[in-house]
Motif scaffolding. Structure first.
Motif, PDB file in Angstrom:
ATOM      1  N   PRO A  12       0.824  -1.236   0.000  1.00 17.94           N
ATOM      2  CA  PRO A  12       0.000   0.000   0.000  1.00 17.94           C
ATOM      3  C   PRO A  12       0.844   1.266   0.000  1.00 17.94           C
ATOM      4  N   THR A  13       1.977   1.225   0.737  1.00 14.78           N
ATOM      5  CA  THR A  13       2.856   2.398   0.790  1.00 14.78           C
ATOM      6  C   THR A  13       3.412   2.702  -0.595  1.00 14.78           C
ATOM      7  N   LEU A  14       3.883   1.640  -1.278  1.00 17.80           N
ATOM      8  CA  LEU A  14       4.416   1.825  -2.626  1.00 17.80           C
ATOM      9  C   LEU A  14       3.337   2.325  -3.583  1.00 17.80           C
ATOM     10  N   GLN A  15       2.120   1.790  -3.400  1.00 21.90           N
ATOM     11  CA  GLN A  15       1.013   2.230  -4.247  1.00 21.90           C
ATOM     12  C   GLN A  15       0.703   3.706  -4.033  1.00 21.90           C
ATOM     13  N   ARG A  16       0.722   4.149  -2.737  1.00 23.73           N
ATOM     14  CA  ARG A  16       0.471   5.560  -2.430  1.00 23.73           C
ATOM     15  C   ARG A  16       1.545   6.445  -3.050  1.00 23.73           C
ATOM     16  N   ARG A  17       2.812   5.971  -2.938  1.00 27.80           N
ATOM     17  CA  ARG A  17       3.898   6.755  -3.524  1.00 27.80           C
ATOM     18  C   ARG A  17       3.749   6.853  -5.045  1.00 27.80           C
ATOM     19  N   ALA A  18       3.383   5.728  -5.666  1.00 27.95           N
ATOM     20  CA  ALA A  18       3.196   5.714  -7.118  1.00 27.95           C
ATOM     21  C   ALA A  18       2.059   6.651  -7.518  1.00 27.95           C
ATOM     22  N   THR A  19       0.966   6.621  -6.720  1.00 28.27           N
ATOM     23  CA  THR A  19      -0.161   7.511  -6.992  1.00 28.27           C
ATOM     24  C   THR A  19       0.242   8.967  -6.851  1.00 28.27           C
ATOM     25  N   SER A  20       1.047   9.263  -5.795  1.00 27.96           N
ATOM     26  CA  SER A  20       1.500  10.633  -5.561  1.00 27.96           C
ATOM     27  C   SER A  20       2.358  11.124  -6.713  1.00 27.96           C
ATOM     28  N   ILE A  21       3.272  10.256  -7.196  1.00 30.28           N
ATOM     29  CA  ILE A  21       4.125  10.626  -8.320  1.00 30.28           C
ATOM     30  C   ILE A  21       3.289  10.873  -9.558  1.00 30.28           C
ATOM     31  N   GLU A  22       2.300   9.986  -9.796  1.00 34.00           N
ATOM     32  CA  GLU A  22       1.440  10.120 -10.968  1.00 34.00           C
ATOM     33  C   GLU A  22       0.620  11.397 -10.895  1.00 34.00           C
ATOM     34  N   GLN A  23       0.137  11.769  -9.662  1.00 36.55           N
ATOM     35  CA  GLN A  23      -0.615  13.007  -9.492  1.00 36.55           C
ATOM     36  C   GLN A  23       0.237  14.212  -9.849  1.00 36.55           C
ATOM     37  N   ARG A  24       1.520  14.180  -9.397  1.00 38.27           N
ATOM     38  CA  ARG A  24       2.406  15.293  -9.697  1.00 38.27           C
ATOM     39  C   ARG A  24       2.620  15.410 -11.201  1.00 38.27           C
ATOM     40  N   ARG A  25       2.722  14.242 -11.853  1.00 36.10           N
ATOM     41  CA  ARG A  25       2.927  14.258 -13.293  1.00 36.10           C
ATOM     42  C   ARG A  25       1.727  14.863 -14.029  1.00 36.10           C
ATOM     43  N   THR A  26       0.537  14.538 -13.548  1.00 30.56           N
ATOM     44  CA  THR A  26      -0.665  14.997 -14.240  1.00 30.56           C
ATOM     45  C   THR A  26      -1.037  16.427 -13.862  1.00 30.56           C
ATOM     46  N   THR A  27      -0.673  16.887 -12.676  1.00 34.12           N
ATOM     47  CA  THR A  27      -1.063  18.232 -12.255  1.00 34.12           C
ATOM     48  C   THR A  27      -0.035  19.285 -12.669  1.00 34.12           C
ATOM     49  N   CYS A  28       1.208  18.893 -12.868  1.00 30.22           N
ATOM     50  CA  CYS A  28       2.223  19.849 -13.315  1.00 30.22           C
ATOM     51  C   CYS A  28       2.010  20.114 -14.809  1.00 30.22           C
ATOM     52  N   ILE A  29       1.795  21.374 -15.177  1.00 32.34           N
ATOM     53  CA  ILE A  29       1.477  21.735 -16.549  1.00 32.34           C
ATOM     54  C   ILE A  29       2.678  22.401 -17.188  1.00 32.34           C
ATOM     55  N   CYS A  30       2.973  22.016 -18.408  1.00 35.33           N
ATOM     56  CA  CYS A  30       4.039  22.651 -19.169  1.00 35.33           C
ATOM     57  C   CYS A  30       3.412  23.754 -20.020  1.00 35.33           C
ATOM     58  N   ALA A  31       3.667  24.994 -19.648  1.00 34.97           N
ATOM     59  CA  ALA A  31       3.051  26.132 -20.330  1.00 34.97           C
ATOM     60  C   ALA A  31       3.983  26.695 -21.384  1.00 34.97           C
ATOM     61  N   GLN A  32       3.402  27.142 -22.482  1.00 36.58           N
ATOM     62  CA  GLN A  32       4.152  27.884 -23.485  1.00 36.58           C
ATOM     63  C   GLN A  32       4.069  29.363 -23.141  1.00 36.58           C
ATOM     64  N   SER A  33       5.209  30.045 -23.139  1.00 26.66           N
ATOM     65  CA  SER A  33       5.258  31.435 -22.693  1.00 26.66           C
ATOM     66  C   SER A  33       6.160  32.260 -23.594  1.00 26.66           C
ATOM     67  N   LEU A  34       5.746  33.501 -23.841  1.00 24.84           N
ATOM     68  CA  LEU A  34       6.598  34.431 -24.571  1.00 24.84           C
ATOM     69  C   LEU A  34       7.402  35.229 -23.552  1.00 24.84           C
ATOM     70  N   GLN A  35       8.669  34.933 -23.464  1.00 23.38           N
ATOM     71  CA  GLN A  35       9.545  35.474 -22.425  1.00 23.38           C
ATOM     72  C   GLN A  35      10.655  36.323 -23.044  1.00 23.38           C
TER      73      GLN A  35
END
Length: 366
Positions: A12-35
């Motif tokens: 269960p601990t490994l599953q929670r960690r895997a879920t947490s990593i997957e959440q970070r992957r899906t919630t972190c957005i790569c934005a295009q920006s004019l800088q």
């Protein structure tokens, strides 16, 4: 037996960690920006880069930007010629419309799916995603068309405040403005029509002059004349069917502004909000001595900062949005340009020289 217990506790601990990593992957957005990392000409210093956007903090709203206009102030900011100087590297753009994706835990005003506009200057809107605080956003109706929403925060408030704050105008009163075909000028004519005011517009001579005059009169202009006609000695006679203007709005400067001042009624006011000619406002001495004409300036960015969170600002936006929704206001002529084609749009903006009357709006399609 021990291995079974170990699997029971560790899996269960490994599953929670895997879920947490997957959440970070899906919630972190790569934005295009004019800088831009240094000030200079936009075509030289702007770069389309990718930046990771984190989850919104407690008081933040994650917004997917939909569209953002290219205003002269945006160009001047990139060049380093504008009073607002964001720390470098900076993301360009000062206004825009977007859609709420997620909100922080303490956010009360906004929820997923709402349309919002950015109401604070210098935050960088030429990008696909960004986190903003509640105070930096204003909720708008979904019914509002994208171009009008994207350009809601600079030009309409500029026109609105100049008509409201300097002279107590009553129905039937008259105003005069140069740059009448500009984005602000077009809003001024429409607001005058909505409020029962007369308006005189001054434009540069051009091949399609009659077509432009017809268009501005459809918006609400009572009369449209050229700079050359304004400079003629008998201009007051030509405009005699209209009351002497009590308010003049100047975005050009130079002789054009001086000629406008001569037409103002006694105790009239000239408000300067731009200087396209890059020439100083020359005040006619008789206007000061014999007519007590007043001269002042207006900068919408300063007004918005001073009235942050105040009822006057909320009332203004509510009325402007209502006018747009009822068809009493429409945005300036525009062209939507994909974000990746920013160089073409910026170059076109720099080349219009006040003659085209078209605003370029970046569309944030990934």
């Amino acid at each position: 037996m021990f291995s079974q217990l170990l699997r029971r506790h560790i899996t269960p601990t490994l599953q929670r960690r895997a879920t947490s990593i997957e959440q970070r992957r899906t919630t972190c957005i790569c934005a295009q920006s004019l800088q831009y990392c240094e000030n200079g000409e936009p075509a030289d210093v702007l770069q389309l880069v990718e930046l990771d956007i984190s989850e919104p903090k407690m008081n933040e709203v994650l917004v997917r930007l939909l569209a953002a206009p290219i205003n002269p102030a945006d160009i001047n900011t990139i060049q380093g010629k504008y009073p607002v100087k964001p720390p470098l590297p900076a993301i360009a753009g000062n206004e825009g419309v977007g859609e709420v994706l997620r909100t922080g835990g303490s956010v009360q005003k906004f929820k997923r799916g709402q349309r919002v506009v950015v109401v604070e200057n210098g935050l960088g809107t030429w990008r696909t995603h960004a986190n903003f605080t509640e105070q930096q956003l204003l909720c708008i109706p979904h019914e509002m068309d994208l171009a009008s929403a994207a350009t809601l925060v600079v030009n309409p408030p500029t026109a609105y405040r100049m008509l409201k704050d300097f002279v107590p105008l009553a129905q039937g009163d008259c105003i005069i403005q140069n740059g009448a075909n500009s984005a602000v000028g077009q809003i001024v004519h429409q607001l005058c029509k909505a409020w029962g005011l007369k308006s005189i517009g001054i434009v540069r001579n051009r091949p399609n002059l009659e077509e432009l005059k017809t268009y501005l009169k459809l918006l609400g202009a009572s009369e449209v004349i050229t700079e050359e006609e304004l400079a003629q000695k008998d201009v007051a006679t030509k405009l005699c069917k209209l009351p002497s203007p009590r308010l003049a709005l100047n975005c050009v400067g130079g002789k054009n502004a001086s000629d406008m001042a001569k037409l103002l009624a006694a105790k009239g006011v000239m408000v300067t909000y731009g200087g396209m000619s890059r020439k100083p406002v020359m005040i006619p001495t008789p206007a000061l001595i014999f007519k007590s004409i007043s001269f002042c300036g207006f900068w919408v960015t300063h007004w918005m900062r001073e009235h942050k969170g105040k009822p006057e600002r909320d009332k203004m936006f509510a009325e402007l949005i209502e006018f747009f929704n009822k068809g009493k206001l429409k945005g300036a002529k525009h062209e939507m340009v994909p974000l990746k084609e920013y160089k073409t749009a910026v170059a076109a903006t720099l080349n219009v020289k006040g003659m085209v009357g078209k605003k370029y709006i970046l569309e944030m399609k990934c």
